[in-house]
Design a protein around this motif. Sequence first.
Motif, PDB file in Angstrom:
ATOM      1  N   GLY A  31      37.050  27.437  26.086  1.00 51.99           N
ATOM      2  CA  GLY A  31      38.144  26.511  25.776  1.00 51.99           C
ATOM      3  C   GLY A  31      39.486  27.175  25.539  1.00 51.99           C
ATOM      4  N   LYS A  32      39.755  28.264  26.224  1.00 51.84           N
ATOM      5  CA  LYS A  32      40.996  29.025  26.020  1.00 51.84           C
ATOM      6  C   LYS A  32      41.949  28.867  27.201  1.00 51.84           C
ATOM      7  CE  LYS A  32      39.272  31.195  22.346  1.00 51.84           C
ATOM      8  NZ  LYS A  32      39.600  30.731  21.049  1.00 51.84           N
ATOM      9  N   LEU A  33      42.151  27.654  27.668  1.00 56.13           N
ATOM     10  CA  LEU A  33      43.015  27.419  28.826  1.00 56.13           C
ATOM     11  C   LEU A  33      44.444  27.871  28.573  1.00 56.13           C
ATOM     12  CD1 LEU A  33      43.512  26.194  31.649  1.00 56.13           C
ATOM     13  CD2 LEU A  33      44.032  24.045  30.489  1.00 56.13           C
ATOM     14  N   TRP A  34      45.036  27.434  27.476  1.00 52.07           N
ATOM     15  CA  TRP A  34      46.450  27.763  27.267  1.00 52.07           C
ATOM     16  C   TRP A  34      46.638  29.248  26.996  1.00 52.07           C
ATOM     17  CZ3 TRP A  34      48.825  29.702  22.917  1.00 52.07           C
ATOM     18  CH2 TRP A  34      48.117  29.649  21.719  1.00 52.07           C
ATOM     19  N   GLU A  35      45.669  29.888  26.332  1.00 43.28           N
ATOM     20  CA  GLU A  35      45.782  31.321  26.062  1.00 43.28           C
ATOM     21  C   GLU A  35      45.742  32.115  27.366  1.00 43.28           C
ATOM     22  OE1 GLU A  35      43.733  29.259  24.409  1.00 43.28           O
ATOM     23  OE2 GLU A  35      43.606  29.799  22.297  1.00 43.28           O
ATOM     24  N   MET A  36      44.838  31.730  28.274  1.00 41.20           N
ATOM     25  CA  MET A  36      44.738  32.419  29.556  1.00 41.20           C
ATOM     26  C   MET A  36      45.963  32.149  30.412  1.00 41.20           C
ATOM     27  SD  MET A  36      42.781  34.515  31.068  1.00 41.20           S
ATOM     28  CE  MET A  36      43.444  35.326  32.490  1.00 41.20           C
ATOM     29  N   SER A  37      46.485  30.941  30.344  1.00 44.91           N
ATOM     30  CA  SER A  37      47.692  30.594  31.102  1.00 44.91           C
ATOM     31  C   SER A  37      48.872  31.453  30.653  1.00 44.91           C
ATOM     32  CB  SER A  37      48.032  29.114  30.913  1.00 44.91           C
ATOM     33  OG  SER A  37      46.972  28.299  31.336  1.00 44.91           O
ATOM     34  N   ILE A  38      49.047  31.568  29.353  1.00 49.50           N
ATOM     35  CA  ILE A  38      50.142  32.381  28.812  1.00 49.50           C
ATOM     36  C   ILE A  38      49.918  33.858  29.144  1.00 49.50           C
ATOM     37  CG2 ILE A  38      51.206  33.199  26.662  1.00 49.50           C
ATOM     38  CD1 ILE A  38      50.877  30.310  25.621  1.00 49.50           C
ATOM     39  N   ALA A  39      48.685  34.314  29.044  1.00 45.26           N
ATOM     40  CA  ALA A  39      48.384  35.715  29.361  1.00 45.26           C
ATOM     41  C   ALA A  39      48.731  36.033  30.816  1.00 45.26           C
ATOM     42  CB  ALA A  39      46.912  36.012  29.082  1.00 45.26           C
ATOM     43  N   LEU A  40      48.424  35.112  31.733  1.00 46.02           N
ATOM     44  CA  LEU A  40      48.740  35.334  33.145  1.00 46.02           C
ATOM     45  C   LEU A  40      50.252  35.377  33.356  1.00 46.02           C
ATOM     46  CD1 LEU A  40      47.747  35.764  36.017  1.00 46.02           C
ATOM     47  CD2 LEU A  40      47.613  33.273  36.273  1.00 46.02           C
ATOM     48  N   MET A  41      50.967  34.501  32.678  1.00 45.94           N
ATOM     49  CA  MET A  41      52.428  34.510  32.792  1.00 45.94           C
ATOM     50  C   MET A  41      53.008  35.814  32.253  1.00 45.94           C
ATOM     51  SD  MET A  41      53.156  30.530  31.764  1.00 45.94           S
ATOM     52  CE  MET A  41      54.855  30.841  31.392  1.00 45.94           C
ATOM     53  N   ILE A  42      52.521  36.265  31.118  1.00 45.48           N
ATOM     54  CA  ILE A  42      53.005  37.516  30.530  1.00 45.48           C
ATOM     55  C   ILE A  42      52.684  38.689  31.458  1.00 45.48           C
ATOM     56  CG2 ILE A  42      52.642  39.165  28.640  1.00 45.48           C
ATOM     57  CD1 ILE A  42      52.337  36.684  26.785  1.00 45.48           C
ATOM     58  N   LEU A  43      51.491  38.676  31.999  1.00 43.57           N
ATOM     59  CA  LEU A  43      51.101  39.720  32.934  1.00 43.57           C
ATOM     60  C   LEU A  43      52.047  39.747  34.142  1.00 43.57           C
ATOM     61  CD1 LEU A  43      48.910  41.869  33.379  1.00 43.57           C
ATOM     62  CD2 LEU A  43      47.625  40.145  34.616  1.00 43.57           C
ATOM     63  N   GLY A  44      52.387  38.586  34.646  1.00 45.08           N
ATOM     64  CA  GLY A  44      53.330  38.501  35.759  1.00 45.08           C
ATOM     65  C   GLY A  44      54.696  39.043  35.389  1.00 45.08           C
ATOM     66  N   ILE A  45      55.160  38.720  34.205  1.00 44.95           N
ATOM     67  CA  ILE A  45      56.472  39.205  33.754  1.00 44.95           C
ATOM     68  C   ILE A  45      56.451  40.728  33.598  1.00 44.95           C
ATOM     69  CG2 ILE A  45      58.088  39.186  31.807  1.00 44.95           C
ATOM     70  CD1 ILE A  45      57.282  36.140  31.517  1.00 44.95           C
ATOM     71  N   VAL A  46      55.385  41.260  33.026  1.00 44.17           N
ATOM     72  CA  VAL A  46      55.258  42.718  32.870  1.00 44.17           C
ATOM     73  C   VAL A  46      55.247  43.390  34.245  1.00 44.17           C
ATOM     74  CG1 VAL A  46      53.699  44.579  32.139  1.00 44.17           C
ATOM     75  CG2 VAL A  46      54.158  42.657  30.605  1.00 44.17           C
ATOM     76  N   ARG A  47      54.490  42.831  35.171  1.00 46.67           N
ATOM     77  CA  ARG A  47      54.453  43.406  36.530  1.00 46.67           C
ATOM     78  C   ARG A  47      55.810  43.323  37.196  1.00 46.67           C
ATOM     79  NH1 ARG A  47      49.396  43.933  39.992  1.00 46.67           N
ATOM     80  NH2 ARG A  47      51.100  44.239  41.407  1.00 46.67           N
ATOM     81  N   TYR A  48      56.545  42.269  36.931  1.00 45.57           N
ATOM     82  CA  TYR A  48      57.889  42.153  37.498  1.00 45.57           C
ATOM     83  C   TYR A  48      58.773  43.298  37.008  1.00 45.57           C
ATOM     84  CZ  TYR A  48      62.645  40.614  38.261  1.00 45.57           C
ATOM     85  OH  TYR A  48      63.966  40.570  38.629  1.00 45.57           O
ATOM     86  N   TRP A  49      58.756  43.553  35.721  1.00 35.13           N
ATOM     87  CA  TRP A  49      59.625  44.588  35.144  1.00 35.13           C
ATOM     88  C   TRP A  49      59.190  45.996  35.511  1.00 35.13           C
ATOM     89  CZ3 TRP A  49      64.251  43.331  34.002  1.00 35.13           C
ATOM     90  CH2 TRP A  49      64.530  42.044  33.551  1.00 35.13           C
ATOM     91  N   THR A  50      57.920  46.193  35.808  1.00 29.12           N
ATOM     92  CA  THR A  50      57.455  47.550  36.134  1.00 29.12           C
ATOM     93  C   THR A  50      57.340  47.799  37.632  1.00 29.12           C
ATOM     94  OG1 THR A  50      55.126  46.895  35.968  1.00 29.12           O
ATOM     95  CG2 THR A  50      56.172  47.796  33.978  1.00 29.12           C
ATOM     96  N   GLY A  51      57.488  46.765  38.451  1.00 33.62           N
ATOM     97  CA  GLY A  51      57.292  46.956  39.889  1.00 33.62           C
ATOM     98  C   GLY A  51      58.371  46.345  40.748  1.00 33.62           C
ATOM     99  N   ARG A  52      59.607  46.432  40.321  1.00 34.02           N
ATOM    100  CA  ARG A  52      60.687  45.779  41.064  1.00 34.02           C
ATOM    101  C   ARG A  52      60.886  46.306  42.477  1.00 34.02           C
ATOM    102  NH1 ARG A  52      65.628  44.990  36.912  1.00 34.02           N
ATOM    103  NH2 ARG A  52      64.383  44.439  35.121  1.00 34.02           N
ATOM    104  N   ASN A  53      60.483  47.521  42.754  1.00 37.58           N
ATOM    105  CA  ASN A  53      60.683  48.089  44.088  1.00 37.58           C
ATOM    106  C   ASN A  53      59.465  47.945  44.982  1.00 37.58           C
ATOM    107  OD1 ASN A  53      63.258  48.909  43.349  1.00 37.58           O
ATOM    108  ND2 ASN A  53      62.502  50.836  42.519  1.00 37.58           N
ATOM    109  N   SER A  54      58.430  47.315  44.495  1.00 32.17           N
ATOM    110  CA  SER A  54      57.199  47.177  45.261  1.00 32.17           C
ATOM    111  C   SER A  54      57.354  46.124  46.359  1.00 32.17           C
ATOM    112  CB  SER A  54      56.058  46.774  44.325  1.00 32.17           C
ATOM    113  OG  SER A  54      54.933  46.415  45.078  1.00 32.17           O
ATOM    114  N   PRO A  55      56.833  46.426  47.563  1.00 28.26           N
ATOM    115  CA  PRO A  55      56.872  45.408  48.616  1.00 28.26           C
ATOM    116  C   PRO A  55      55.968  44.214  48.281  1.00 28.26           C
ATOM    117  CG  PRO A  55      55.609  47.313  49.334  1.00 28.26           C
ATOM    118  CD  PRO A  55      56.218  47.664  48.018  1.00 28.26           C
ATOM    119  N   MET A  56      55.082  44.402  47.305  1.00 24.28           N
ATOM    120  CA  MET A  56      54.166  43.337  46.908  1.00 24.28           C
ATOM    121  C   MET A  56      54.726  42.504  45.747  1.00 24.28           C
ATOM    122  SD  MET A  56      51.901  43.949  49.144  1.00 24.28           S
ATOM    123  CE  MET A  56      50.302  43.284  48.845  1.00 24.28           C
TER     124      MET A  56
END
Length: 180
Positions: free
Chosen positions: A27-52
């Motif tokens: 029953g942790k839908l919102w926690e997983m949703s927020i975790a995925l968003m945070i993960l995406g934001i972290v990847r954005y800041w650490t991988g700005r030059n990535s073709p992916m």
Amino acid sequence: MSKLIKLFTALILIAYPFLVGWSLSHGKLWEMSIALMILGIVRYWTGRNSPMLPLTYLAILAGGLSLVFKDQTWLKFYPVAMSLGSLSIFLLTLWRPPSMIERFARVFEPNLPESGVQWTRKVTMVWCGFFLINALIALYTVFFAPMKIWVLYNGFISYLLMGGLLVGEFILRKYQQRKH
């Protein structure tokens, strides 16, 4: 520190289907949703030059949509989106060379011969086929398979297939290089 963060986010993304399966069964839908968003934001800041980099936006979008609509389907749809996003990126490099696999190959072999360029283009096409088939199977698991099957395919079988393709391509490439 940035490499450590990249490694951590990569490991989380690899474990993503298992984390989603566990989270949703508890029953942790919102926690997983927020975790995925945070993960995406972290990847954005650490991988700005990535073709992916465009794939990072999919994590933020999937997490956000599951949070807004309170629907686990968006979290389960993320592997589908990743395959379709990868397919799009790899296809684009076929029209705007160098191909994605050529880019990867040039990291280890900057002076790639013309035969290598042709080979990497063909391998990029194979990867496009893989991503399309993988997206279709992953989509099937979202709507027609129980959570256990979704986790099994998206968290194990698809990685096994991807690894097999990587190893197979490596072996064939070495054979191809010796031949030429």
